[in-house]
Design a protein around this motif. Structure first.
Motif, PDB file in Angstrom:
ATOM      1  N   MET A   8      43.661  42.464  87.138  1.00 11.73           N
ATOM      2  CA  MET A   8      44.560  41.344  87.441  1.00 11.73           C
ATOM      3  C   MET A   8      43.836  40.020  87.269  1.00 11.73           C
ATOM      4  O   MET A   8      44.382  39.051  86.692  1.00 11.73           O
ATOM      5  CB  MET A   8      45.091  41.463  88.870  1.00 11.73           C
ATOM      6  CG  MET A   8      46.108  42.545  89.099  1.00 11.73           C
ATOM      7  SD  MET A   8      46.639  42.524  90.846  1.00 11.73           S
ATOM      8  CE  MET A   8      47.905  43.800  90.810  1.00 11.73           C
ATOM      9  N   GLN A   9      42.606  39.942  87.779  1.00 10.57           N
ATOM     10  CA  GLN A   9      41.839  38.705  87.660  1.00 10.57           C
ATOM     11  C   GLN A   9      41.580  38.356  86.196  1.00 10.57           C
ATOM     12  O   GLN A   9      41.671  37.186  85.798  1.00 10.57           O
ATOM     13  CB  GLN A   9      40.515  38.854  88.407  1.00 10.57           C
ATOM     14  CG  GLN A   9      40.669  38.955  89.920  1.00 10.57           C
ATOM     15  CD  GLN A   9      39.388  39.340  90.628  1.00 10.57           C
ATOM     16  OE1 GLN A   9      38.552  40.049  90.065  1.00 10.57           O
ATOM     17  NE2 GLN A   9      39.220  38.885  91.868  1.00 10.57           N
ATOM     18  N   ALA A  15      45.552  34.477  80.637  1.00  9.02           N
ATOM     19  CA  ALA A  15      46.798  33.713  80.538  1.00  9.02           C
ATOM     20  C   ALA A  15      46.541  32.226  80.718  1.00  9.02           C
ATOM     21  O   ALA A  15      47.155  31.376  80.050  1.00  9.02           O
ATOM     22  CB  ALA A  15      47.784  34.210  81.588  1.00  9.02           C
ATOM     23  N   ALA A  16      45.608  31.869  81.634  1.00  9.79           N
ATOM     24  CA  ALA A  16      45.325  30.458  81.895  1.00  9.79           C
ATOM     25  C   ALA A  16      44.628  29.797  80.719  1.00  9.79           C
ATOM     26  O   ALA A  16      44.903  28.639  80.380  1.00  9.79           O
ATOM     27  CB  ALA A  16      44.472  30.320  83.145  1.00  9.79           C
ATOM     28  N   LEU A  49      52.476  42.562  78.030  1.00  9.93           N
ATOM     29  CA  LEU A  49      52.261  41.345  78.805  1.00  9.93           C
ATOM     30  C   LEU A  49      52.029  40.124  77.923  1.00  9.93           C
ATOM     31  O   LEU A  49      52.367  39.004  78.316  1.00  9.93           O
ATOM     32  CB  LEU A  49      51.062  41.517  79.738  1.00  9.93           C
ATOM     33  CG  LEU A  49      51.183  42.610  80.800  1.00  9.93           C
ATOM     34  CD1 LEU A  49      49.874  42.747  81.572  1.00  9.93           C
ATOM     35  CD2 LEU A  49      52.328  42.321  81.762  1.00  9.93           C
ATOM     36  N   LEU A  50      51.455  40.343  76.751  1.00  9.30           N
ATOM     37  CA  LEU A  50      51.082  39.248  75.865  1.00  9.30           C
ATOM     38  C   LEU A  50      51.458  39.571  74.423  1.00  9.30           C
ATOM     39  O   LEU A  50      51.320  40.710  73.965  1.00  9.30           O
ATOM     40  CB  LEU A  50      49.571  38.991  75.928  1.00  9.30           C
ATOM     41  CG  LEU A  50      48.986  38.509  77.256  1.00  9.30           C
ATOM     42  CD1 LEU A  50      47.486  38.758  77.277  1.00  9.30           C
ATOM     43  CD2 LEU A  50      49.290  37.038  77.472  1.00  9.30           C
ATOM     44  N   HIS A  51      51.955  38.555  73.721  1.00 12.52           N
ATOM     45  CA  HIS A  51      52.085  38.661  72.272  1.00 12.52           C
ATOM     46  C   HIS A  51      50.822  38.068  71.677  1.00 12.52           C
ATOM     47  O   HIS A  51      50.450  36.924  71.976  1.00 12.52           O
ATOM     48  CB  HIS A  51      53.310  37.882  71.761  1.00 12.52           C
ATOM     49  CG  HIS A  51      54.613  38.514  72.141  1.00 12.52           C
ATOM     50  ND1 HIS A  51      54.936  39.820  71.826  1.00 12.52           N
ATOM     51  CD2 HIS A  51      55.688  38.007  72.807  1.00 12.52           C
ATOM     52  CE1 HIS A  51      56.137  40.105  72.290  1.00 12.52           C
ATOM     53  NE2 HIS A  51      56.624  39.016  72.899  1.00 12.52           N
ATOM     54  N   ARG A  52      50.145  38.825  70.849  1.00  8.05           N
ATOM     55  CA  ARG A  52      48.884  38.373  70.275  1.00  8.05           C
ATOM     56  C   ARG A  52      49.081  37.986  68.816  1.00  8.05           C
ATOM     57  O   ARG A  52      49.793  38.653  68.078  1.00  8.05           O
ATOM     58  CB  ARG A  52      47.829  39.471  70.357  1.00  8.05           C
ATOM     59  CG  ARG A  52      47.581  39.995  71.777  1.00  8.05           C
ATOM     60  CD  ARG A  52      46.759  41.264  71.732  1.00  8.05           C
ATOM     61  NE  ARG A  52      46.485  41.837  73.053  1.00  8.05           N
ATOM     62  CZ  ARG A  52      47.334  42.577  73.740  1.00  8.05           C
ATOM     63  NH1 ARG A  52      48.542  42.827  73.241  1.00  8.05           N
ATOM     64  NH2 ARG A  52      47.012  43.055  74.926  1.00  8.05           N
ATOM     65  N   ARG A  64      55.158  36.908  82.180  1.00  8.05           N
ATOM     66  CA  ARG A  64      55.324  35.747  83.072  1.00  8.05           C
ATOM     67  C   ARG A  64      55.624  36.203  84.507  1.00  8.05           C
ATOM     68  O   ARG A  64      55.088  35.654  85.471  1.00  8.05           O
ATOM     69  CB  ARG A  64      56.436  34.844  82.540  1.00  8.05           C
ATOM     70  CG  ARG A  64      56.056  34.078  81.278  1.00  8.05           C
ATOM     71  CD  ARG A  64      57.054  32.986  80.979  1.00  8.05           C
ATOM     72  NE  ARG A  64      58.388  33.523  80.691  1.00  8.05           N
ATOM     73  CZ  ARG A  64      58.803  33.898  79.490  1.00  8.05           C
ATOM     74  NH1 ARG A  64      57.981  33.791  78.441  1.00  8.05           N
ATOM     75  NH2 ARG A  64      60.022  34.360  79.305  1.00  8.05           N
ATOM     76  N   THR A  65      56.489  37.199  84.634  1.00  8.28           N
ATOM     77  CA  THR A  65      56.822  37.718  85.965  1.00  8.28           C
ATOM     78  C   THR A  65      55.594  38.324  86.634  1.00  8.28           C
ATOM     79  O   THR A  65      55.310  38.084  87.810  1.00  8.28           O
ATOM     80  CB  THR A  65      57.933  38.771  85.867  1.00  8.28           C
ATOM     81  OG1 THR A  65      59.084  38.182  85.261  1.00  8.28           O
ATOM     82  CG2 THR A  65      58.296  39.320  87.237  1.00  8.28           C
ATOM     83  N   TYR A  66      54.839  39.110  85.833  1.00  7.80           N
ATOM     84  CA  TYR A  66      53.664  39.779  86.390  1.00  7.80           C
ATOM     85  C   TYR A  66      52.567  38.776  86.721  1.00  7.80           C
ATOM     86  O   TYR A  66      51.851  38.920  87.719  1.00  7.80           O
ATOM     87  CB  TYR A  66      53.152  40.830  85.408  1.00  7.80           C
ATOM     88  CG  TYR A  66      52.065  41.709  85.968  1.00  7.80           C
ATOM     89  CD1 TYR A  66      52.309  42.539  87.053  1.00  7.80           C
ATOM     90  CD2 TYR A  66      50.782  41.707  85.412  1.00  7.80           C
ATOM     91  CE1 TYR A  66      51.311  43.343  87.582  1.00  7.80           C
ATOM     92  CE2 TYR A  66      49.774  42.513  85.929  1.00  7.80           C
ATOM     93  CZ  TYR A  66      50.055  43.332  87.013  1.00  7.80           C
ATOM     94  OH  TYR A  66      49.069  44.132  87.533  1.00  7.80           O
ATOM     95  N   LEU A  67      52.438  37.709  85.926  1.00  2.91           N
ATOM     96  CA  LEU A  67      51.437  36.682  86.184  1.00  2.91           C
ATOM     97  C   LEU A  67      51.692  36.015  87.535  1.00  2.91           C
ATOM     98  O   LEU A  67      50.757  35.813  88.325  1.00  2.91           O
ATOM     99  CB  LEU A  67      51.461  35.633  85.070  1.00  2.91           C
ATOM    100  CG  LEU A  67      50.518  34.436  85.274  1.00  2.91           C
ATOM    101  CD1 LEU A  67      49.065  34.893  85.312  1.00  2.91           C
ATOM    102  CD2 LEU A  67      50.741  33.397  84.171  1.00  2.91           C
ATOM    103  N   ALA A  68      52.937  35.686  87.816  1.00  6.36           N
ATOM    104  CA  ALA A  68      53.262  35.061  89.097  1.00  6.36           C
ATOM    105  C   ALA A  68      52.904  35.990  90.259  1.00  6.36           C
ATOM    106  O   ALA A  68      52.365  35.551  91.286  1.00  6.36           O
ATOM    107  CB  ALA A  68      54.746  34.699  89.146  1.00  6.36           C
TER     108      ALA A  68
END
Length: 304
Positions: A8-9, A15-16, A49-52, A64-68
């Motif tokens: 998660m970290q 993402a940041a 989770l990500l489009h690369r 985005r939902t999981y990031l929050a």
């Protein structure tokens, strides 16, 4: 299997920064390991989770939902860890304390207001019971125990001595005579304490280590020292009790000490707590407070 919190970290950092390589440099991980962490989350969740692309990373709707959620969970973990660390430094929280009934009522409960003024962030859950509690199983932070401690995994700190005396009301002694030697106890009504103790219902022990055992008998047995005290003051018989129970009555003459030439059994008053990691600050502060309050001589022994 990769650690979920670490993954998660890593995901939050990726993402940041919008970059696997930038996240790897900041976290001091290889880019391959960063990629594995994010992939492990996607495999666990069953969502992308990500489009690369070669140019940038874009969060998916699920990302985005999981990031929050990750940001909230990680913040709560940090807060919990900070709170636990603070507990080791600053006295705070609820202290669950178990104390023998009479000692707790007479000498612990009256001390709590002063401790509360010194440490307003600490509250108490006070249990009064004349039995040995299992600190770990019953969830007590600290217990006060009176007597010789058995070998155990508990950590103990001696708080004060516990002097004991044989005594009776003047009315009893006037009617039945004063015992002069230990053998004389066989001719007297000895009121007995029934809980496991060196000073029990059928035998009283004398000597610093309780090496002299004297059989006794009487017409009252009780599992509480105050009940025996009331009977003795009323002239029913002799009692063999700690000075923290009988001290006031000895000072004002309601009771008279007898057999003063014989050394009595001298257990200690101890604080005990579970062994293991360092005790929380609230526990350490309360033990230090009691030790200082009872030193160099506890109030109940003064003038005796």
């Amino acid at each position: 299997m990769l650690d979920r919190v670490t993954s998660m970290q890593v995901f939050v950092r990726v993402a940041a920064l919008g970059s696997f390589s930038a996240a790897a440099r900041m976290l001091d991980l290889s880019q391959t390991m960063v990629t594995k962490h994010v992939a492990a989350l996607e495999d666990r969740l069953g969502v992308k989770l990500l489009h690369r692309s070669t140019r940038k990373l874009v969060l998916t709707e699920g990302g985005r939902t999981y990031l929050a959620a990750c940001e909230r969970i990680l913040a709560e973990i940090e807060e919990a860890e900070a709170s636990a660390s603070l507990d080791r430094i600053e006295p705070r929280g609820t202290l669950r304390l178990n104390v023998p009934l009479t000692f707790g009522f007479r000498h612990i409960a009256p001390a709590l207001p002063e401790f509360a003024r010194l440490h307003p962030a600490v509250s108490f859950d006070l249990g009064l019971a004349d039995r040995y509690v299992d600190l770990i199983e019953e969830g007590w932070d600290l217990a006060i125990r009176i007597g010789r401690l058995k070998d155990s995994s508990l950590v103990a700190r001696r708080l004060a001595p516990c002097r004991t005396v044989v005594c009776a009301a003047p009315s009893y002694l006037k009617q039945h005579g004063t015992p002069e030697k230990l053998d004389d106890l066989a001719q007297h009504n000895c009121l007995g304490y029934t809980l496991p103790s060196a000073i029990g219902a059928n035998r009283w022990t004398f000597g610093q280590d309780g090496e002299t055992v004297v059989p006794v008998q009487g017409n009252l047995r009780a599992n509480n020292g105050d009940a025996l005290l009331a009977a003795a003051v009323a002239g029913q018989g002799l009692i063999y009790q700690p000075t923290f129970i009988v001290g006031d009555c000895l000072r004002d003459g309601r009771l008279v000490r007898v057999l003063g030439g014989y050394p009595t059994y001298q257990p200690g008053i101890h604080a005990v707590l579970p062994s293991g990691r360092q005790a929380p600050a609230k526990v350490r502060a309360f033990m230090a407070f009691l030790a200082q309050r009872f030193a160099p001589e506890p109030d109940w022994d003064r003038g005796l």
